[in-house]
Structures are given as C-alpha cells and as structure tokens.
Design a protein around this motif. Sequence first.
Motif, PDB file in Angstrom:
ATOM      1  N   THR A 155       0.806  -1.219   0.000  1.00  0.00           N
ATOM      2  CA  THR A 155       0.000   0.000   0.000  1.00  0.00           C
ATOM      3  C   THR A 155       0.851   1.288   0.000  1.00  0.00           C
ATOM      4  O   THR A 155       2.011   1.264   0.393  1.00  0.00           O
ATOM      5  CB  THR A 155      -0.957  -0.012   1.214  1.00  0.00           C
ATOM      6  N   PRO A 156       0.228   2.413  -0.427  1.00  0.00           N
ATOM      7  CA  PRO A 156       0.940   3.690  -0.543  1.00  0.00           C
ATOM      8  C   PRO A 156       0.842   4.503   0.739  1.00  0.00           C
ATOM      9  O   PRO A 156       0.178   4.097   1.697  1.00  0.00           O
ATOM     10  CB  PRO A 156       0.181   4.380  -1.667  1.00  0.00           C
ATOM     11  N   PHE A 157       1.459   5.708   0.721  1.00  0.00           N
ATOM     12  CA  PHE A 157       1.469   6.525   1.940  1.00  0.00           C
ATOM     13  C   PHE A 157       0.181   7.299   2.158  1.00  0.00           C
ATOM     14  O   PHE A 157      -0.128   7.683   3.288  1.00  0.00           O
ATOM     15  CB  PHE A 157       2.651   7.525   1.897  1.00  0.00           C
ATOM     16  N   ASN A 158      -0.582   7.569   1.073  1.00  0.00           N
ATOM     17  CA  ASN A 158      -1.551   8.667   1.195  1.00  0.00           C
ATOM     18  C   ASN A 158      -2.837   8.323   1.953  1.00  0.00           C
ATOM     19  O   ASN A 158      -3.555   9.243   2.360  1.00  0.00           O
ATOM     20  CB  ASN A 158      -1.855   9.276  -0.175  1.00  0.00           C
ATOM     21  N   LYS A 181       2.278  -5.289   3.440  1.00  0.00           N
ATOM     22  CA  LYS A 181       3.517  -4.496   3.415  1.00  0.00           C
ATOM     23  C   LYS A 181       3.056  -3.039   3.297  1.00  0.00           C
ATOM     24  O   LYS A 181       2.758  -2.555   2.211  1.00  0.00           O
ATOM     25  CB  LYS A 181       4.370  -4.910   2.216  1.00  0.00           C
ATOM     26  N   GLU A 184       6.484   2.524   3.921  1.00  0.00           N
ATOM     27  CA  GLU A 184       7.460   2.817   4.975  1.00  0.00           C
ATOM     28  C   GLU A 184       7.317   4.254   5.473  1.00  0.00           C
ATOM     29  O   GLU A 184       7.883   4.612   6.516  1.00  0.00           O
ATOM     30  CB  GLU A 184       8.888   2.548   4.468  1.00  0.00           C
ATOM     31  N   PHE A 231      -1.867  -4.276  -5.158  1.00  0.00           N
ATOM     32  CA  PHE A 231      -0.927  -3.158  -4.976  1.00  0.00           C
ATOM     33  C   PHE A 231      -1.660  -1.867  -5.250  1.00  0.00           C
ATOM     34  O   PHE A 231      -2.482  -1.786  -6.167  1.00  0.00           O
ATOM     35  CB  PHE A 231       0.245  -3.299  -5.962  1.00  0.00           C
ATOM     36  N   VAL A 232      -1.348  -0.831  -4.470  1.00  0.00           N
ATOM     37  CA  VAL A 232      -1.821   0.525  -4.776  1.00  0.00           C
ATOM     38  C   VAL A 232      -0.628   1.445  -4.589  1.00  0.00           C
ATOM     39  O   VAL A 232       0.045   1.411  -3.549  1.00  0.00           O
ATOM     40  CB  VAL A 232      -2.988   0.947  -3.862  1.00  0.00           C
ATOM     41  N   GLY A 233      -0.362   2.286  -5.596  1.00  0.00           N
ATOM     42  CA  GLY A 233       0.771   3.211  -5.524  1.00  0.00           C
ATOM     43  C   GLY A 233       0.952   3.900  -6.856  1.00  0.00           C
ATOM     44  O   GLY A 233       0.001   4.029  -7.635  1.00  0.00           O
ATOM     45  N   SER A 234       2.172   4.322  -7.150  1.00  0.00           N
ATOM     46  CA  SER A 234       2.419   5.064  -8.393  1.00  0.00           C
ATOM     47  C   SER A 234       2.437   4.103  -9.589  1.00  0.00           C
ATOM     48  O   SER A 234       2.707   2.904  -9.433  1.00  0.00           O
ATOM     49  CB  SER A 234       3.747   5.803  -8.276  1.00  0.00           C
ATOM     50  N   GLY A 256      -2.547   2.238 -10.037  1.00  0.00           N
ATOM     51  CA  GLY A 256      -1.468   3.211 -10.189  1.00  0.00           C
ATOM     52  C   GLY A 256      -1.914   4.649 -10.006  1.00  0.00           C
ATOM     53  O   GLY A 256      -2.932   4.934  -9.369  1.00  0.00           O
ATOM     54  N   GLY A 257      -1.143   5.552 -10.575  1.00  0.00           N
ATOM     55  CA  GLY A 257      -1.367   6.993 -10.416  1.00  0.00           C
ATOM     56  C   GLY A 257      -2.493   7.518 -11.295  1.00  0.00           C
ATOM     57  O   GLY A 257      -3.249   6.738 -11.886  1.00  0.00           O
ATOM     58  N   CYS A 289      -5.368   9.791  -5.404  1.00  0.00           N
ATOM     59  CA  CYS A 289      -5.450   9.381  -6.801  1.00  0.00           C
ATOM     60  C   CYS A 289      -6.745   9.847  -7.441  1.00  0.00           C
ATOM     61  O   CYS A 289      -6.889   9.788  -8.650  1.00  0.00           O
ATOM     62  CB  CYS A 289      -5.345   7.864  -6.891  1.00  0.00           C
ATOM     63  N   GLU A 385       1.372  13.389 -13.500  1.00  0.00           N
ATOM     64  CA  GLU A 385       0.814  13.441 -12.136  1.00  0.00           C
ATOM     65  C   GLU A 385       1.753  14.283 -11.266  1.00  0.00           C
ATOM     66  O   GLU A 385       2.932  13.971 -11.149  1.00  0.00           O
ATOM     67  CB  GLU A 385       0.702  12.030 -11.562  1.00  0.00           C
ATOM     68  N   PHE A 387       0.741  15.245  -8.004  1.00  0.00           N
ATOM     69  CA  PHE A 387       0.430  14.731  -6.665  1.00  0.00           C
ATOM     70  C   PHE A 387       0.650  15.797  -5.598  1.00  0.00           C
ATOM     71  O   PHE A 387       1.341  15.592  -4.599  1.00  0.00           O
ATOM     72  CB  PHE A 387       1.226  13.460  -6.355  1.00  0.00           C
ATOM     73  N   PHE A 452     -14.125  -0.086  -6.787  1.00  0.00           N
ATOM     74  CA  PHE A 452     -13.214   1.011  -7.090  1.00  0.00           C
ATOM     75  C   PHE A 452     -12.164   0.526  -8.088  1.00  0.00           C
ATOM     76  O   PHE A 452     -11.531  -0.500  -7.866  1.00  0.00           O
ATOM     77  CB  PHE A 452     -12.526   1.472  -5.791  1.00  0.00           C
TER      78      PHE A 452
END
Length: 494
Positions: A155-158, A181, A184, A231-234, A256-257, A289, A385, A387, A452
């Motif tokens: 997963t991502p930070f946002n 995971k 970080e 997975f979610v992220g850029s 992704g983004g 996103c 993007e 962001f 989604f």
Amino acid sequence: MSLVQLPKAPFACKNLIGGKWTTPVGASVREVLSPHTGEVIGHVPMSAASEVERAVLGAREAAELWRTTPMKERTQRMFRFRELLEKNLDELGHSAAAEAGKMFAEGRAGVLKGIEVVEFALSIQNLDIGGSLEVSRGVFCEYRREGLGIVAGITPFNFPAMVPMWMFPIAVVLGNSFLWKPSEKVPITACRLGELMLEAGFPEGVFSIVHGGKEAVDGILEHRDIRAVAFVGSSPIAKYVYERGTQHQKRVLALGGAKNHLIVVPDADVELTSQGVLDSFIGCAGQRCMAGSVMVAVGNVDHIVKRLVEKTEAVVVGPQMGAIIDRAALGRIAEAIAEAEQGGAKVIVDGRTKRVEGAAYASGNWIGPTILGGVKPGSSASRKEIFGPVLSIVSVPTLADAIALEHQSAYGNACSVFTTSGAVAEYVASRAHAGMIGINVGVPVPREPFSFGGSQESKFGHGDITGHGGIEFWSALKKITRKWQIQSDHNWMS
Ligand code: NAD
C-alpha cells in the motif's frame, strides 16, 4: 493552534509475524517524519525478503485452518474488528493524519471509508456467491467460492488506513490469510490496525505485517506460496509489481497513479462547480489518486474560474489544507509549477508564497493551493501526475475537444463533468476513458458495494479492488460435478 496530535514519543514499529510483534534482526531502520512539523514520530524496520519468508512460515498452518473455517465463523471476528474500529475511530484518524500530513477530519474520513468496506465484507456471508444446477439427470454441477490461501497487499502513503482496508477485510472474510507491506512512510497506523486485528480474535498468522520497501516487495512477488497480490501506488511501481508478480504465477491487481479531468461547461452551477473543483484539487493537499488536477474549461467559463480563484485564495493552509508527505515531494511540486510557468502557463494563484501559521510548523512540508491558467494541451502540467494541490486549467472550444484531451491521457482513473444539462453529462459519461465518472461530483469515489478501479495506466490487471470486484479477486471458483445414483437414461455424462 494545534493542527494535529502527534505520538507522545517516537513509535517503534515492529513486524507482526505468526501473531507476535518482532523486530527483524539486522534490518536497517528508517525514521518516520511528521509532514506537519518535520519531527521524528517513529522508526520503521526496512525488512529483507527473509522476513517475508518468516511471515509466510508463520502463516502457513493458520492459513489452512482459516481457509476451512466456515465463513459465518470467520465473519464473527470481522464484526468484532468493526466494533474496535468504531471505538478507536478518533485515535486512528489522528494517527493517519499525523503520519500522512492530513487534517484530522481527512484522517477520520479515511477510517470511515475503511469501515464501509468492512461492512461490505460482513455482508458477504449473506450473498449467494455459490450456485448449483442439475445439468444431466442426477448429475449436479456446483460452484463453490473459496479463499486462495496466503495473499498479500502492498500500500501507498496517502491513505494509511483506508487503502489497506480496501483489501484485507474482504480477503480475510473469504478465507485468505493476509500479509501486508505498508508504506514505509506511514507504518504507525498499520501497527495499530494490526493490534486491533489481534484483539478482534483472528487466529495468529491470519494477519501479518512486514514493514519495508523494495526488498520486502520483491520477497512477496517471488514467494511461491503467496497466491495473489494487490498493490496501490504510483504507476511505474504498479507496472513493475504487475509484471513481476504475474511472471511468478500470481494473480495481481495493481492500481497506479492518475491525472483526473474536471470538465466544466458554461451552463454549470457556479457555486457547486467552484466548490466541487476546489475540494477535488486541495483535498488531502492534492495527494490522492482521485484528485482533480486538470480543469478542462469548455468555451467561456470565466465566471466560474473567477469564483474558484476567490475561494482558492481564501484557503488557510494548515487548518483548511494539510501538509505534503516529505521534502522531496514538496520540491517536485514546486519544480512542476516553475516548469509550467516557463512553458507559458500563468500562475493565477501561487501556493509557493503561502505559509502556515505557528512556529511549531515552521519545519513542516507546506505549500498553498496553486492554479495554473493557459496550460497547453500536451504540456507536462497537463499530462504528468504532480500529486500536490495544483490545478492546471486547459481551455478548449468544444465538448468534443474536452473528450479528445481526456483520451490523450495515459491514465484513466477519474473524470468529472460539471453541467446542468443531462445530455452533456451523458455525452461525457459514455465517452470518457476513465474508469470512474463524476457528474457534478469532483471526487467520484464509488461507495460500497460499487467497486473502485480505473483504467489504462491507473490500473494493471483485471477487475476492481473493492465491492464485488474484491470478491472476484480474493477468491477462486471451484467447480464440482457430482452423481450419487446409477441412471437408467444414460447420456454422455451420466
Ligand atoms: P509508491 O509507488 O512510491 O509506493 C507504493 C508502495 O510501493 C509502497 O509500499 C512502497 O514501499 C513500494 N515501493 C516503492 N518503491 C518501490 C520499488 N522500487 N519497488 C518495489 N516497491 C516499491 O507510491 P506512494 O508515493 O506511496 O503513493 C502515491 C501514489 O499512489 C500516487 O501515484 C497515487 O496516485 C497512487 N495512488 C493510487 C491509488 C489508486 O487507487 N489508483 C490510490 C492511492 C494512491
């Protein structure tokens, strides 16, 4: 003025393996910095692939038992987890806000959306997700939906609480054991969610956490016992995860983004549109996103832009808009604005000049909302993007040109139209390439049970991540054909 509640002391994150919190031996440790103040609020281990191996070993026994536990029994633990989320809602909201730079209301809203997915997961036990039919006399075919085994989420930070909760409640209720995971950059809320999963009574090993970055991700992608990865992220990392995971025979869905278009036509309601566009591009300081980042002005919409500019100039950074995740991202946003300016765009509202009030926040990562006018189609500000809280206004003469612009985008997450005409709305809804469409809604996040998911480089893989899409992704259909008696009227099957 206090914008956010930070942890009282830096929080030492640990991995959750086989139901126990453990510190990986020899792993480097990274500081978790507050985007609001710049101070150290935690430490996170950067696990090696061997930690993924340990987590899989710690989950193996539980995974088999969990997969064969009746769904109604599995669901009881998730009811308890939902209660704990409600009980700890504000604390989780503060935690998500503190590490991701959000306002408290945004952190809390993310937890609430996570709870909505938990509620969908709770309802799966009452859906008729199997099926049986007599296909020949005395011969029955049956569909049975089963969990896959050990699965993983990256997963991502946002959205420290919401995005993971797009994944694990549905996965776990369907009988999977979930290895997470987290980013970080936001590992603290993850640990809190792990504690609540243990408190809810999930068997040890059914829910695991391995902190880290690329090494841990690669450990997941290459592990033969992990059956599916979300997975979610850029977009570049989403593409990498999709390709590497599928090379290793995994089911992969990688979101992704985005570069989302907000199409505004002259007949649009001025207040609804200006507020909708503002909320879309400054919410979560543009770090989501679903943020609208290109306003496509069709014909003369100067009256709407004027109102939008007034509202944007009035935004108070800090109380009304959160911080940027880190220094590097802040630098990238400022560079993107400067590049657009050099390319001929007009900086109508310049967020670079805005400061947050209060000495405590002087070392935080702050920038104000920015509006760029006269952005050329095809330029970096119209395609890439950023962001961050930056809106690029691209002017086009017709609605067909607006759609053509949307079609040029490499991404395909969301597209909104602001209009009072049903015909205009339908024109956009049926032609835009984006997977999620808004009509007078600037952040068209589908609510449960609607799934989604975007298209093109906003999503690698098939299906969607929440709702019914989640059921499809986290389970397999087993097909059973059975007969109990010898038949008198034989055919090729019976
Ligand atoms: P990111 O891609 O940098 O990180 C996402 C995850 O990938 C993290 O867990 C990170 O540790 C890991 N990672 C980072 N670099 C890696 C590498 N080289 N190899 C393997 N793994 C790696 O994304 P981010 O900055 O945390 O989040 C912001 C991005 O996420 C934006 O692009 C945003 O649009 C996107 N996002 C998309 C959605 C969606 O639903 N489509 C939702 C939220 C965020």
